[in-house]
Design a protein around this motif. Structure first.
Motif, short mmCIF file in Angstrom:
data_model
loop_
_atom_site.label_atom_id
_atom_site.label_comp_id
_atom_site.label_asym_id
_atom_site.label_seq_id
_atom_site.Cartn_x
_atom_site.Cartn_y
_atom_site.Cartn_z
N LEU A 68 51.94 56.82 46.77
CA LEU A 68 52.82 55.73 46.36
C LEU A 68 53.60 56.02 45.09
N ALA A 71 57.17 57.62 45.61
CA ALA A 71 58.06 56.70 46.32
C ALA A 71 58.46 55.53 45.45
N LYS A 74 60.94 56.53 42.63
CA LYS A 74 62.31 56.74 43.10
C LYS A 74 63.10 55.44 43.16
N ARG A 75 62.40 54.33 43.32
CA ARG A 75 63.06 53.03 43.41
C ARG A 75 63.51 52.50 42.06
#
Length: 83
Positions: A68, A71, A74-75
């Motif tokens: 997690l 990911a 990256k947001r």
């Protein structure tokens, strides 16, 4: 409890929330039980079942953080915000 929930919701609306959640999950891995810690919790009276559940939870948080964290980071809008 109601005020704490409101504070959490305010925190969850921040743009930095996804990366801080990933970092928090990553730090849950410090709950890993070494042999000394296992010996201590047995001595303190914790059952083998409770120790096994805690160790399993620690492993699951570590695995979740591994997948997690990238990911979620990256947001985040900027590299500085993701730490």
């Amino acid at each position: 409890l109601s005020a704490s929930w409101g504070h959490f919701l305010l925190y969850a609306r921040q743009s930095i929330f996804p990366s801080t959640l990933a970092l928090a999950l990553l730090y849950f891995t410090v709950l890993s039980f070494g042999s000394l810690m296992t010996a201590y919790v047995y001595w303190a009276g914790l059952s083998a079942t409770a120790t096994g559940v805690a160790q399993s939870g620690s492993a699951l948080f570590g695995i979740a953080a591994t997948f997690l964290a990238p990911a979620l980071m990256k947001r985040v809008e900027s590299p500085e915000a993701s730490g």
